[in-house]
Design a protein around this motif. Structure first.
Motif, PDB file in Angstrom:
ATOM      1  N   LEU A  38     -41.837   1.800   3.047  1.00  0.00           N
ATOM      2  CA  LEU A  38     -40.600   2.519   3.344  1.00  0.00           C
ATOM      3  C   LEU A  38     -39.412   1.554   3.452  1.00  0.00           C
ATOM      4  O   LEU A  38     -38.325   1.831   2.941  1.00  0.00           O
ATOM      5  CB  LEU A  38     -40.749   3.309   4.641  1.00  0.00           C
ATOM      6  CG  LEU A  38     -41.680   4.520   4.589  1.00  0.00           C
ATOM      7  CD1 LEU A  38     -41.935   5.065   5.994  1.00  0.00           C
ATOM      8  CD2 LEU A  38     -41.086   5.615   3.703  1.00  0.00           C
ATOM      9  N   VAL A  39     -39.636   0.429   4.111  1.00  0.00           N
ATOM     10  CA  VAL A  39     -38.564  -0.558   4.255  1.00  0.00           C
ATOM     11  C   VAL A  39     -38.217  -1.158   2.900  1.00  0.00           C
ATOM     12  O   VAL A  39     -37.039  -1.357   2.568  1.00  0.00           O
ATOM     13  CB  VAL A  39     -38.960  -1.649   5.266  1.00  0.00           C
ATOM     14  CG1 VAL A  39     -37.912  -2.756   5.303  1.00  0.00           C
ATOM     15  CG2 VAL A  39     -39.134  -1.048   6.659  1.00  0.00           C
ATOM     16  N   ASP A  40     -39.233  -1.439   2.100  1.00  0.00           N
ATOM     17  CA  ASP A  40     -38.980  -1.968   0.754  1.00  0.00           C
ATOM     18  C   ASP A  40     -38.160  -0.987  -0.079  1.00  0.00           C
ATOM     19  O   ASP A  40     -37.392  -1.392  -0.963  1.00  0.00           O
ATOM     20  CB  ASP A  40     -40.301  -2.266   0.035  1.00  0.00           C
ATOM     21  CG  ASP A  40     -41.005  -3.491   0.602  1.00  0.00           C
ATOM     22  OD1 ASP A  40     -40.345  -4.276   1.308  1.00  0.00           O
ATOM     23  OD2 ASP A  40     -42.222  -3.645   0.344  1.00  0.00           O
ATOM     24  N   ALA A  41     -38.318   0.313   0.223  1.00  0.00           N
ATOM     25  CA  ALA A  41     -37.583   1.345  -0.516  1.00  0.00           C
ATOM     26  C   ALA A  41     -36.184   1.569   0.049  1.00  0.00           C
ATOM     27  O   ALA A  41     -35.436   2.401  -0.468  1.00  0.00           O
ATOM     28  CB  ALA A  41     -38.367   2.655  -0.493  1.00  0.00           C
ATOM     29  N   GLY A  42     -35.846   0.854   1.125  1.00  0.00           N
ATOM     30  CA  GLY A  42     -34.489   0.933   1.648  1.00  0.00           C
ATOM     31  C   GLY A  42     -34.341   1.481   3.048  1.00  0.00           C
ATOM     32  O   GLY A  42     -33.225   1.539   3.579  1.00  0.00           O
ATOM     33  N   ALA A  43     -35.441   1.908   3.690  1.00  0.00           N
ATOM     34  CA  ALA A  43     -35.343   2.463   5.040  1.00  0.00           C
ATOM     35  C   ALA A  43     -34.928   1.382   6.037  1.00  0.00           C
ATOM     36  O   ALA A  43     -35.464   0.273   6.018  1.00  0.00           O
ATOM     37  CB  ALA A  43     -36.675   3.079   5.463  1.00  0.00           C
ATOM     38  N   ARG A  44     -33.978   1.698   6.892  1.00  0.00           N
ATOM     39  CA  ARG A  44     -33.559   0.789   7.959  1.00  0.00           C
ATOM     40  C   ARG A  44     -34.135   1.231   9.296  1.00  0.00           C
ATOM     41  O   ARG A  44     -34.199   0.450  10.248  1.00  0.00           O
ATOM     42  CB  ARG A  44     -32.026   0.760   8.069  1.00  0.00           C
ATOM     43  CG  ARG A  44     -31.300   0.354   6.818  1.00  0.00           C
ATOM     44  CD  ARG A  44     -31.635  -1.070   6.385  1.00  0.00           C
ATOM     45  NE  ARG A  44     -31.513  -2.034   7.475  1.00  0.00           N
ATOM     46  CZ  ARG A  44     -30.358  -2.551   7.911  1.00  0.00           C
ATOM     47  NH1 ARG A  44     -29.215  -2.174   7.343  1.00  0.00           N
ATOM     48  NH2 ARG A  44     -30.333  -3.430   8.883  1.00  0.00           N
ATOM     49  N   GLU A  45     -34.491   2.513   9.391  1.00  0.00           N
ATOM     50  CA  GLU A  45     -35.003   3.077  10.642  1.00  0.00           C
ATOM     51  C   GLU A  45     -36.253   3.890  10.351  1.00  0.00           C
ATOM     52  O   GLU A  45     -36.309   4.616   9.352  1.00  0.00           O
ATOM     53  CB  GLU A  45     -33.937   3.966  11.293  1.00  0.00           C
ATOM     54  CG  GLU A  45     -34.413   4.721  12.533  1.00  0.00           C
ATOM     55  CD  GLU A  45     -33.294   5.548  13.164  1.00  0.00           C
ATOM     56  OE1 GLU A  45     -32.215   4.965  13.456  1.00  0.00           O
ATOM     57  OE2 GLU A  45     -33.476   6.759  13.349  1.00  0.00           O
ATOM     58  N   ILE A  46     -37.249   3.770  11.232  1.00  0.00           N
ATOM     59  CA  ILE A  46     -38.480   4.549  11.097  1.00  0.00           C
ATOM     60  C   ILE A  46     -38.750   5.266  12.406  1.00  0.00           C
ATOM     61  O   ILE A  46     -38.652   4.673  13.485  1.00  0.00           O
ATOM     62  CB  ILE A  46     -39.673   3.646  10.718  1.00  0.00           C
ATOM     63  CG1 ILE A  46     -39.571   3.212   9.252  1.00  0.00           C
ATOM     64  CG2 ILE A  46     -40.999   4.350  10.977  1.00  0.00           C
ATOM     65  CD1 ILE A  46     -40.689   2.289   8.808  1.00  0.00           C
ATOM     66  N   THR A  47     -39.077   6.549  12.314  1.00  0.00           N
ATOM     67  CA  THR A  47     -39.486   7.333  13.479  1.00  0.00           C
ATOM     68  C   THR A  47     -40.975   7.629  13.361  1.00  0.00           C
ATOM     69  O   THR A  47     -41.417   8.240  12.380  1.00  0.00           O
ATOM     70  CB  THR A  47     -38.700   8.651  13.568  1.00  0.00           C
ATOM     71  OG1 THR A  47     -37.305   8.368  13.676  1.00  0.00           O
ATOM     72  CG2 THR A  47     -39.140   9.449  14.800  1.00  0.00           C
ATOM     73  N   LEU A  48     -41.736   7.181  14.336  1.00  0.00           N
ATOM     74  CA  LEU A  48     -43.177   7.426  14.369  1.00  0.00           C
ATOM     75  C   LEU A  48     -43.410   8.822  14.936  1.00  0.00           C
ATOM     76  O   LEU A  48     -42.917   9.156  16.006  1.00  0.00           O
ATOM     77  CB  LEU A  48     -43.869   6.374  15.233  1.00  0.00           C
ATOM     78  CG  LEU A  48     -43.557   4.915  14.859  1.00  0.00           C
ATOM     79  CD1 LEU A  48     -44.242   3.961  15.831  1.00  0.00           C
ATOM     80  CD2 LEU A  48     -43.976   4.621  13.429  1.00  0.00           C
TER      81      LEU A  48
END
Length: 297
Positions: A38-48
């Motif tokens: 997800l981060v490699d695809a551009g995500a800066r924030e992740i919600t678990l």
């Protein structure tokens, strides 16, 4: 990013344990790999995500262990999790709120009611005092944390006095946001067969009173941000393209509307908050170098 599904709590009003099954945690390695993708695809924030996300466990590792590993992923600036159960707030997770910068200062921790008798009838497995003491422990490590909650009014047998206990708890906690619902019987759940179902008119009046109170608190929390500089993650354009408006999220999950910012989608930048309304904040971009000057002052 889903990390956990199902529920073992069996609250008497809830169908989730019957429809989703027992609590199941996804494997540690699979979550980390997906987060990196997800981060490699551009995500800066992740919600678990999970029905009881803080019950996540993999071979003795808890959610706080997972968060500490995710915190080390280059490019991941923000981590959140929802929804939590008070009984699964381990000390390690509380400590994480105090020393992991990427773990945002916002916690959704449903209590459902402020009456011990009602909580017992709901099979919530916590009482009013234990919930409040838990919040004290969380605020001790992260004093600025914004709290959110869920409430059910009109639960079978709820008296006027017990509802007042819920209002009193809300006043004590001072929520930044909250969700309030009128109890509705779910077929097959224990609560649906309980006697003393509350008349809809009574429950509706209680709901309106509770909503008025949490709205007052949410508005006050948002208004208190005026004059502060908050880091905002811009994620979409606003409704006013003529003003080049963009909308982002503060660390406290508030929507922030800023003009001349539509070129900043996907970026985290400092924003001076001009005003706070019931559901959002209004801000302006901080001039280059102004944030550093403010910090030095």
């Amino acid at each position: 990013l889903t990390v956990q599904e199902g529920c073992d709590k069996f609250c008497t009003y809830c169908v989730v344990p019957y429809t989703r099954g027992a609590e199941v945690s996804r494997p540690f390695a699979a979550i980390v790999d997906e987060a990196k993708a997800l981060v490699d695809a551009g995500a800066r924030e992740i919600t678990l995500l999970g029905q009881n996300v803080n019950a996540w466990d993999d071979d003795g590792r808890g959610l706080h262990d997972l968060i500490r590993v995710l915190d080390r992923i280059p490019g991941l600036a923000r981590i959140r999790y929802t929804t939590s159960h008070p009984n699964d707030m381990a000390q390690g997770l509380i400590d994480a709120h105090g020393d992991i910068e990427s773990l945002m200062p916002f916690l959704h921790l449903p209590v459902q009611a402020g009456s011990d008798r009602v909580l017992k009838a709901m099979n919530r497995s916590h009482d009013r005092d234990s919930y409040l003491r838990l919040l004290d422990r969380i605020r001790a490590v992260r004093p600025d944390i914004a709290l959110s909650g869920d409430f059910i009014v009109g639960f079978p047998g709820e008296t006027d006095r017990e509802f007042e206990e819920t209002l009193d708890l809300v006043r004590q906690v001072r929520y930044a946001s909250a969700f309030a619902f009128m109890y509705s019987p779910r077929p097959g759940t224990p609560a649906a067969g309980m006697g003393r179902q509350i008349e809809p008119e009574v429950a509706k009046e209680r709901l309106h009173r509770l909503i008025d109170l949490v709205t007052e608190q949410q508005t006050a929390f948002n208004q208190a941000q005026a004059g502060r500089t908050l880091n905002v993650l811009f994620d979409r354009k606003g409704r006013h393209p003529d003003r080049r408006q963009a909308i982002g999220r503060s660390p406290y999950l508030q929507s922030v509307h800023v003009d001349d910012a539509d070129h900043l989608i996907g970026q985290i930048v400092p924003v001076e908050i001009i005003s706070g309304q019931q559901n959002s904040l209004t801000g302006r971009l901080v001039a280059p170098g102004a944030a550093e000057k403010e910090k030095a002052a």
